[in-house]
Enzyme design. Structure first.
Site, PDB file in Angstrom:
ATOM      1  N   ARG A 188     -32.396  -7.908  43.638  1.00 45.88           N
ATOM      2  CA  ARG A 188     -31.731  -6.614  43.875  1.00 45.88           C
ATOM      3  C   ARG A 188     -30.721  -6.728  45.016  1.00 45.88           C
ATOM      4  O   ARG A 188     -29.666  -6.128  44.986  1.00 45.88           O
ATOM      5  CB  ARG A 188     -32.755  -5.501  44.133  1.00 45.88           C
ATOM      6  N   LYS A 199     -15.267  -1.955  29.711  1.00 48.83           N
ATOM      7  CA  LYS A 199     -14.069  -1.816  28.877  1.00 48.83           C
ATOM      8  C   LYS A 199     -13.243  -3.109  28.891  1.00 48.83           C
ATOM      9  O   LYS A 199     -13.695  -4.118  28.377  1.00 48.83           O
ATOM     10  CB  LYS A 199     -13.287  -0.591  29.346  1.00 48.83           C
TER      11      LYS A 199
HETATM   12  N1  PLP Z   1     -14.093   5.532  33.893  1.00 48.73           N
HETATM   13  C1  PLP Z   1     -13.458   5.599  32.712  1.00 48.73           C
HETATM   14  C2  PLP Z   1     -11.970   5.781  32.681  1.00 48.73           C
HETATM   15  C3  PLP Z   1     -14.178   5.505  31.512  1.00 48.73           C
HETATM   16  O1  PLP Z   1     -13.520   5.588  30.343  1.00 48.73           O
HETATM   17  C4  PLP Z   1     -15.585   5.356  31.566  1.00 48.73           C
HETATM   18  C5  PLP Z   1     -16.390   5.267  30.328  1.00 48.73           C
HETATM   19  O2  PLP Z   1     -15.920   5.509  29.246  1.00 48.73           O
HETATM   20  C6  PLP Z   1     -16.210   5.299  32.810  1.00 48.73           C
HETATM   21  C7  PLP Z   1     -15.436   5.371  33.950  1.00 48.73           C
HETATM   22  C8  PLP Z   1     -17.712   5.151  32.924  1.00 48.73           C
HETATM   23  O3  PLP Z   1     -18.111   3.845  32.725  1.00 48.73           O
HETATM   24  P1  PLP Z   1     -19.507   3.404  32.061  1.00 48.73           P
HETATM   25  O4  PLP Z   1     -19.548   3.945  30.672  1.00 48.73           O
HETATM   26  O5  PLP Z   1     -19.442   1.907  32.156  1.00 48.73           O
HETATM   27  O6  PLP Z   1     -20.589   3.981  32.919  1.00 48.73           O
END
Ligand code: PLP
Length: 385
Positions: free
Chosen positions: A53, A203
């Protein structure tokens, strides 16, 4: 090879933090799939690691890599983008502090602020960050943290990072940029004056729709220490295998982002000429209101675009459900093309709020397939509406 800041972006993406394993020569750094580390006598740590952790070499390798790409001093990797956002907000805010968020943003960011942090005493206002008068009005009251997304999700507004960082700093605010849509291959907000970058690494950083993760990057040493402590104390760390998948994905980030941009530009141009499409939201199109700022702060417009359908909600839903290569799914940024209907999917949590997405809007995450196939898929789906 030792990484230095003077190396180009693609070289850093391949090499930063990615030393071959010294004990075997394995060119690919191993996955340290372990929860704890043997001690040579009490407190005798061999590599500085004590418990998973508080630290893991695979996670550390990813953190070095992402920090090098964003040109930040430190990066802290989390189990998801929202876990990263939450730790940052907890580190930066106390009850009574006010946050200004753009009026088009990922629904989960708004939900986190509105439903988790506002009940704990944080105040939230949403503002059109592309409107200088609205920004000035928002700063008439103290702002502790300015949260910028650019391009925004899903309406692809472009926010001028340097200009907003200057306004934020003049008022003593911490300036945060969610760089998920552009990725550091196309935009490096710290170089434009932002204090912190956050990512949903799920992403483009991962790029293959097979991992959930998040990262906070900053050169503010005190803030980084506080975020790291929060992560250690609350525990939302990124697991070793996920960290390894991200280091692997990031090595091809530069080439992927070029191809995503090339394909999205062709598709945006195609859809802009289609009478069934009322509006295309893509900052790479000359008519986009943020095109000049995008050209200044981004090296490409990226793989995301949205369209408003002339036929309204019915047509938008039919398009989202009618493609065959573009898969109907949440998320974005993978090699495969995805299509989504934000108002009932990614942005369902902001229906009825200032961030609500128009019901005739469809969002595309354009992948790296052959663009002619993608264009045909969209043309066929539009014909079937
Ligand atoms: N920021 C943006 C622009 C996103 O599109 C997303 C998720 O779609 C997030 C943050 C949140 O990320 P996560 O789904 O990895 O928690």
């Amino acid at each position: 090879m030792t990484d230095t800041p003077s190396h180009g972006f693609a070289t850093r993406a391949v090499h930063a933090g990615q030393e071959p394993d010294p004990s075997t020569g394995s060119i690919t750094p191993p996955i340290h799939q372990t929860s704890t580390y043997v001690q040579d006598g009490i407190g005798g740590l061999r590599g500085g690691y004590e418990y998973a952790r508080s630290g893991n070499p695979t996670r550390a390798a990813l953190e070095v890599q992402v920090a090098a790409l964003e040109q930040g001093a430190d990066a802290i990797a989390f189990a998801s983008g929202l876990a990263a956002e939450d730790a940052l907000l907890r580190a930066a805010l106390k009850p009574g502090d006010r946050v200004v968020l753009g009026d088009d943003a990922y629904g989960g960011t708004y939900r986190l602020l509105k439903r988790i942090h506002e009940p704990s005493g944080v105040r939230l206002d949403t503002v059109d960050l592309t409107d200088p008068a609205a920004v000035e009005a928002a700063f008439a009251e103290p702002v502790k943290l300015l949260w910028i997304e650019t391009p925004t999700n899903p309406l692809m507004k472009i926010v001028d990072i340097a200009a907003l960082a200057a306004v934020g700093h003049a008022h003593g605010a911490l300036v945060v940029v969610d760089n998920t849509f552009a990725s550091p291959a196309l935009q490096q907000p710290l170089r434009h004056g932002a204090d912190v970058v956050v990512h949903s690494a799920t992403k483009y950083l991962g790029g293959h729709s097979d991992v959930l993760g998040g990262v906070v990057v900053t050169s503010d040493a005190a803030l980084a220490e506080q975020v790291r402590f929060l992560q250690f104390a609350a525990g939302a760390v990124l697991a070793p295998f996920e960290a390894w998948l991200l280091t692997r994905g990031i090595k091809t980030l530069d080439v992927r982002m070029r191809r995503h941009t090339e394909n999205a530009t062709a598709i945006a141009t195609q859809l802009a000429a289609d009478p069934r499409v009322e509006r295309v939201y893509y900052p790479g199109l000359p008519g986009h209101p943020g095109a000049d700022i995008a050209a200044r702060q981004m090296s490409g417009a990226g793989g995301m675009l949205s369209v408003a359908l002339a036929g309204g909600e019915r047509a938008a839903r039919a398009l989202a459900e009618g493609t065959r290569i573009f898969a109907l799914a949440e998320s974005l940024g993978g090699v495969e093309s995805l299509i989504g209907y934000p108002s009932l999917m990614t942005h369902a949590s902001v229906r009825g709020t200032p961030l609500a997405v128009p019901e005739n809007v469809v969002r595309l995450s354009v992948g790296i397939e052959d663009v002619a196939d993608l264009q045909q898929d969209l043309a066929d789906a539009l014909d079937r509406i």
